[in-house]
Design a protein around this motif. Structure first.
Motif, PDB file in Angstrom:
ATOM      1  N   ASP A  33       3.967  -3.827  -3.219  1.00 43.54           N
ATOM      2  CA  ASP A  33       3.617  -3.443  -4.585  1.00 43.54           C
ATOM      3  C   ASP A  33       2.929  -4.591  -5.312  1.00 43.54           C
ATOM      4  OD1 ASP A  33       3.926  -1.487  -6.857  1.00 43.54           O
ATOM      5  OD2 ASP A  33       4.983  -3.217  -7.698  1.00 43.54           O
ATOM      6  N   THR A  34       3.438  -5.823  -5.105  1.00 42.86           N
ATOM      7  CA  THR A  34       2.823  -7.007  -5.739  1.00 42.86           C
ATOM      8  C   THR A  34       1.399  -7.213  -5.237  1.00 42.86           C
ATOM      9  OG1 THR A  34       4.993  -8.060  -5.978  1.00 42.86           O
ATOM     10  CG2 THR A  34       3.038  -9.486  -6.111  1.00 42.86           C
ATOM     11  N   ALA A  35       1.207  -7.111  -3.922  1.00 41.59           N
ATOM     12  CA  ALA A  35      -0.123  -7.289  -3.340  1.00 41.59           C
ATOM     13  C   ALA A  35      -1.084  -6.222  -3.831  1.00 41.59           C
ATOM     14  CB  ALA A  35      -0.028  -7.257  -1.808  1.00 41.59           C
ATOM     15  N   GLN A  36      -0.564  -4.992  -3.957  1.00 40.49           N
ATOM     16  CA  GLN A  36      -1.424  -3.902  -4.433  1.00 40.49           C
ATOM     17  C   GLN A  36      -1.853  -4.134  -5.881  1.00 40.49           C
ATOM     18  OE1 GLN A  36       0.386  -0.009  -4.454  1.00 40.49           O
ATOM     19  NE2 GLN A  36      -1.599   1.036  -4.391  1.00 40.49           N
ATOM     20  N   ARG A  37      -0.923  -4.604  -6.703  1.00 40.08           N
ATOM     21  CA  ARG A  37      -1.264  -4.879  -8.102  1.00 40.08           C
ATOM     22  C   ARG A  37      -2.311  -5.997  -8.202  1.00 40.08           C
ATOM     23  NH1 ARG A  37       2.092  -2.527 -11.804  1.00 40.08           N
ATOM     24  NH2 ARG A  37       3.986  -1.542 -10.966  1.00 40.08           N
ATOM     25  N   GLU A  38      -2.161  -7.030  -7.374  1.00 40.19           N
ATOM     26  CA  GLU A  38      -3.145  -8.132  -7.379  1.00 40.19           C
ATOM     27  C   GLU A  38      -4.524  -7.631  -6.978  1.00 40.19           C
ATOM     28  OE1 GLU A  38      -1.547 -11.096  -4.841  1.00 40.19           O
ATOM     29  OE2 GLU A  38      -0.021 -11.774  -6.276  1.00 40.19           O
ATOM     30  N   LEU A  39      -4.533  -6.757  -5.958  1.00 40.53           N
ATOM     31  CA  LEU A  39      -5.819  -6.217  -5.523  1.00 40.53           C
ATOM     32  C   LEU A  39      -6.421  -5.303  -6.587  1.00 40.53           C
ATOM     33  CD1 LEU A  39      -7.979  -6.043  -3.392  1.00 40.53           C
ATOM     34  CD2 LEU A  39      -6.678  -4.234  -2.241  1.00 40.53           C
ATOM     35  N   GLU A  40      -5.565  -4.569  -7.284  1.00 34.56           N
ATOM     36  CA  GLU A  40      -6.063  -3.713  -8.370  1.00 34.56           C
ATOM     37  C   GLU A  40      -6.776  -4.552  -9.434  1.00 34.56           C
ATOM     38  OE1 GLU A  40      -2.741  -1.607  -9.851  1.00 34.56           O
ATOM     39  OE2 GLU A  40      -2.878   0.036  -8.410  1.00 34.56           O
ATOM     40  N   ILE A  41      -6.195  -5.704  -9.750  1.00 38.59           N
ATOM     41  CA  ILE A  41      -6.812  -6.598 -10.740  1.00 38.59           C
ATOM     42  C   ILE A  41      -8.168  -7.076 -10.235  1.00 38.59           C
ATOM     43  CG2 ILE A  41      -6.604  -8.830 -11.901  1.00 38.59           C
ATOM     44  CD1 ILE A  41      -3.547  -8.347 -11.928  1.00 38.59           C
ATOM     45  N   SER A  42      -8.219  -7.416  -8.942  1.00 35.49           N
ATOM     46  CA  SER A  42      -9.490  -7.869  -8.367  1.00 35.49           C
ATOM     47  C   SER A  42     -10.535  -6.768  -8.415  1.00 35.49           C
ATOM     48  CB  SER A  42      -9.273  -8.317  -6.912  1.00 35.49           C
ATOM     49  OG  SER A  42      -8.378  -9.409  -6.851  1.00 35.49           O
ATOM     50  N   ILE A  43     -10.119  -5.544  -8.066  1.00 36.32           N
ATOM     51  CA  ILE A  43     -11.057  -4.417  -8.077  1.00 36.32           C
ATOM     52  C   ILE A  43     -11.534  -4.130  -9.501  1.00 36.32           C
ATOM     53  CG2 ILE A  43     -11.250  -1.928  -7.700  1.00 36.32           C
ATOM     54  CD1 ILE A  43     -11.435  -3.508  -5.149  1.00 36.32           C
ATOM     55  N   GLU A  44     -10.630  -4.220 -10.469  1.00 31.75           N
ATOM     56  CA  GLU A  44     -11.024  -4.010 -11.865  1.00 31.75           C
ATOM     57  C   GLU A  44     -12.035  -5.072 -12.307  1.00 31.75           C
ATOM     58  OE1 GLU A  44      -7.429  -4.016 -14.060  1.00 31.75           O
ATOM     59  OE2 GLU A  44      -6.785  -2.025 -13.387  1.00 31.75           O
ATOM     60  N   THR A  45     -11.821  -6.300 -11.865  1.00 29.92           N
ATOM     61  CA  THR A  45     -12.752  -7.379 -12.197  1.00 29.92           C
ATOM     62  C   THR A  45     -14.126  -7.096 -11.610  1.00 29.92           C
ATOM     63  OG1 THR A  45     -10.948  -8.996 -12.244  1.00 29.92           O
ATOM     64  CG2 THR A  45     -13.190  -9.860 -11.989  1.00 29.92           C
ATOM     65  N   ILE A  46     -14.143  -6.702 -10.338  1.00 31.82           N
ATOM     66  CA  ILE A  46     -15.413  -6.405  -9.670  1.00 31.82           C
ATOM     67  C   ILE A  46     -16.104  -5.223 -10.335  1.00 31.82           C
ATOM     68  CG2 ILE A  46     -16.440  -5.587  -7.502  1.00 31.82           C
ATOM     69  CD1 ILE A  46     -14.209  -7.184  -6.052  1.00 31.82           C
ATOM     70  N   SER A  47     -15.337  -4.172 -10.651  1.00 31.45           N
ATOM     71  CA  SER A  47     -15.913  -2.971 -11.255  1.00 31.45           C
ATOM     72  C   SER A  47     -16.503  -3.259 -12.633  1.00 31.45           C
ATOM     73  CB  SER A  47     -14.841  -1.880 -11.380  1.00 31.45           C
ATOM     74  OG  SER A  47     -14.345  -1.519 -10.106  1.00 31.45           O
ATOM     75  N   ALA A  48     -15.890  -4.202 -13.360  1.00 27.98           N
ATOM     76  CA  ALA A  48     -16.387  -4.529 -14.701  1.00 27.98           C
ATOM     77  C   ALA A  48     -17.713  -5.269 -14.656  1.00 27.98           C
ATOM     78  CB  ALA A  48     -15.354  -5.383 -15.446  1.00 27.98           C
ATOM     79  N   GLN A 120      -8.299  -7.188   1.325  1.00 29.90           N
ATOM     80  CA  GLN A 120      -8.530  -8.074   0.182  1.00 29.90           C
ATOM     81  C   GLN A 120      -9.406  -9.266   0.569  1.00 29.90           C
ATOM     82  OE1 GLN A 120      -4.960  -9.536  -1.681  1.00 29.90           O
ATOM     83  NE2 GLN A 120      -6.006  -9.954  -3.607  1.00 29.90           N
ATOM     84  N   SER A 121      -9.232  -9.762   1.796  1.00 28.94           N
ATOM     85  CA  SER A 121     -10.043 -10.906   2.232  1.00 28.94           C
ATOM     86  C   SER A 121     -11.524 -10.552   2.304  1.00 28.94           C
ATOM     87  CB  SER A 121      -9.555 -11.400   3.597  1.00 28.94           C
ATOM     88  OG  SER A 121      -9.811 -10.435   4.608  1.00 28.94           O
ATOM     89  N   THR A 122     -11.828  -9.267   2.586  1.00 31.33           N
ATOM     90  CA  THR A 122     -13.238  -8.864   2.626  1.00 31.33           C
ATOM     91  C   THR A 122     -13.846  -8.786   1.230  1.00 31.33           C
ATOM     92  OG1 THR A 122     -12.759  -6.480   2.520  1.00 31.33           O
ATOM     93  CG2 THR A 122     -12.760  -7.511   4.709  1.00 31.33           C
ATOM     94  N   MET A 123     -12.991  -8.721   0.215  1.00 35.22           N
ATOM     95  CA  MET A 123     -13.467  -8.622  -1.159  1.00 35.22           C
ATOM     96  C   MET A 123     -13.736  -9.992  -1.790  1.00 35.22           C
ATOM     97  SD  MET A 123     -13.685  -5.427  -1.949  1.00 35.22           S
ATOM     98  CE  MET A 123     -14.338  -5.350  -0.265  1.00 35.22           C
ATOM     99  N   THR A 124     -13.396 -11.073  -1.083  1.00 37.71           N
ATOM    100  CA  THR A 124     -13.484 -12.406  -1.676  1.00 37.71           C
ATOM    101  C   THR A 124     -14.875 -12.744  -2.206  1.00 37.71           C
ATOM    102  OG1 THR A 124     -11.667 -13.194  -0.299  1.00 37.71           O
ATOM    103  CG2 THR A 124     -13.117 -14.862  -1.256  1.00 37.71           C
ATOM    104  N   PRO A 125     -15.968 -12.519  -1.438  1.00 40.15           N
ATOM    105  CA  PRO A 125     -17.293 -12.851  -1.991  1.00 40.15           C
ATOM    106  C   PRO A 125     -17.615 -12.084  -3.274  1.00 40.15           C
ATOM    107  CG  PRO A 125     -17.428 -12.505   0.386  1.00 40.15           C
ATOM    108  CD  PRO A 125     -16.068 -12.051  -0.042  1.00 40.15           C
ATOM    109  N   LEU A 126     -17.309 -10.768  -3.265  1.00 36.41           N
ATOM    110  CA  LEU A 126     -17.552  -9.970  -4.474  1.00 36.41           C
ATOM    111  C   LEU A 126     -16.723 -10.473  -5.645  1.00 36.41           C
ATOM    112  CD1 LEU A 126     -17.731  -6.205  -3.363  1.00 36.41           C
ATOM    113  CD2 LEU A 126     -19.454  -7.474  -4.654  1.00 36.41           C
ATOM    114  N   LEU A 127     -15.468 -10.787  -5.377  1.00 41.41           N
ATOM    115  CA  LEU A 127     -14.574 -11.243  -6.439  1.00 41.41           C
ATOM    116  C   LEU A 127     -15.041 -12.579  -7.004  1.00 41.41           C
ATOM    117  CD1 LEU A 127     -12.003 -10.824  -8.068  1.00 41.41           C
ATOM    118  CD2 LEU A 127     -10.738 -11.979  -6.236  1.00 41.41           C
TER     119      LEU A 127
END
Length: 413
Positions: A33-48, A120-127
């Motif tokens: 659940d913690t990891a999912q919440r962290e990834l959600e924050i990353s995705i929200e950042t990328i989407s913004a 999540q590791s694949t999202m690092t460049p985008l993040l």
């Protein structure tokens, strides 16, 4: 009694194993659940920040992964609800089944977390890219607001000095809708657009501030130029009145060709002075109305008119002076021109036994032209102005040959 105690201990051990399995599954659920919440924050950042196809694929991938996590989490909760490990009558079979199912639920949760971390590791460049842009957002907004404040303060200062600065105030007021959008933030307009809007507001506000701060000096400069040009117009008006006597002497002493092109100078000069006076009055009215750009433009037109008058009036006096000099001693003009030709001839012969034909020919022709110009003065009404024009052209020819020779030698030709 010994046998009963052994079974009791075995049951107690199974309950402990089941509780341990439950705790392990709960820990795995918490970590997922913690990891999912962290990834959600990353995705929200990328989407913004990102509207690229890459960001769209990341969002779609996260949604698919989220559905899988929801299924695993639901299975875990159902497993926990299915086993009451605190009841007194927990039997061996129930305890064993609880251990097995809770362990399986924990393993599924761990596997889901591993997959989540891998994604999540694949999202690092985008993040990283998105975070870099977000890091620019707050400073950009702050700079824009500080620039607006500075522009407003500058306007207040010039108004206190008696300058209305209406045009600058209108430009600053026109930024209000953009400021509203800036305050609405990146959530509504996107990070990239918001940063660009902040930079645009800052640039425009700084331009207003800079122009406002220059206004007092601009007003002083316009006032000074008004006085200076007024004096110049009056002086040139007086000089223009002196052209008529000069023309009169030219007509009396020299042939028509020497002064014919100057006949219109007195009227042209007087007209230019009148136009300059009108433009000066318009410039004064524009300055009094604080129309700075219009005042500056009018002053520029006055200056251009005065330059024309200067040239025309000066041409008449200069013509008379030069004609006086050449009529008294034509040979001085001839010698000046011969010197230029001889200098070019010496350069053409430097280091050579014979000059280059392309250099010699124009110089020989220049000598002949000078002789013809001098011979033309032997008539009854010599055209001294044609003589001066021709000698100037001959010198120009000789100077052009010198330039060509130097260019050829610099190039090794």
């Amino acid at each position: 009694m010994t046998t009963a105690r052994s079974w009791w201990r075995r049951g107690d051990n199974l309950r402990a194993e089941a509780l341990a399995a439950k705790d392990a599954a709960a820990q795995a659920f918490y970590e997922l659940d913690t990891a999912q919440r962290e990834l959600e924050i990353s995705i929200e950042t990328i989407s913004a920040v990102e509207q690229s196809p890459e960001a769209s694929r990341a969002l779609s991938g996260f949604r698919a992964l989220g559905e899988k996590i929801d299924q695993v989490s639901a299975a875990y909760i159902a497993t926990v609800d299915a086993h009451d490990l605190d009841r007194d009558e927990l039997d061996h079979a129930s305890a064993s089944r609880a251990v097995s199912e809770l362990t399986r639920a924990k393993d599924d949760l761990v596997n889901a977390r591993t997959e989540l971390e891998r994604y999540q590791s694949t999202m690092t460049p985008l993040l990283n890219r998105a975070e870099t842009q977000l890091a620019r957002l707050a400073p950009a907004r702050e700079r824009a607001k500080q620039s607006l404040l500075a522009a407003s303060n500058a306007l207040d200062a010039v108004r206190a000095a008696g300058i209305t600065a209406d045009e600058l105030a209108s430009r600053l007021a026109a930024l209000a809708p953009e400021l509203t959008k800036l305050n609405e933030g990146a959530a509504k307009h996107g990070v990239k657009e918001t940063v660009q809007r902040a930079d645009d507001i800052r640039r425009k506000a700084e331009a207003v501030r800079a122009e406002a701060e220059r206004l007092p000096e601009q007003a002083r400069e316009i006032d000074k130029r008004l006085v200076s040009l007024r004096t110049r117009v009056q002086a040139l008006g007086t000089r223009a009145e002196g052209v008529a006597p000069v023309l009169s002497e030219l007509r009396r002493r020299f042939s028509l060709a020497c002064w014919q092109d100057l006949q219109q100078v007195p009227e042209q000069a007087a007209q230019a002075v009148r136009q300059a006076e009108t433009a000066l009055a318009e410039a004064r009215r524009a300055r009094d109305g604080q129309q700075w750009a219009q005042a500056t433009a009018k002053l520029a037109s006055v200056r251009a008119l005065m330059d024309d008058v200067d040239g025309a009036v000066g041409a008449a006096g200069d013509r008379l002076r030069r004609l006086n000099e050449v009529s008294k001693d034509p040979k001085a003009e001839v010698e000046k021109t011969r010197f230029v030709i001889r200098d070019a001839q010496r350069l053409a012969m430097q280091g050579r036994t014979t000059p280059e034909p392309r250099h010699a020919r124009p110089l020989d022709e220049a000598v002949a032209r000078l002789d013809r110009a001098l011979a033309a003065l032997e008539g009854r009404h010599p055209d001294y102005w044609a003589f001066l024009t021709e000698t100037a052209a001959v010198r120009e020819t000789a100077n052009r040959v010198v330039s060509n020779i130097r260019e050829d030698r610099a190039a090794g030709r």
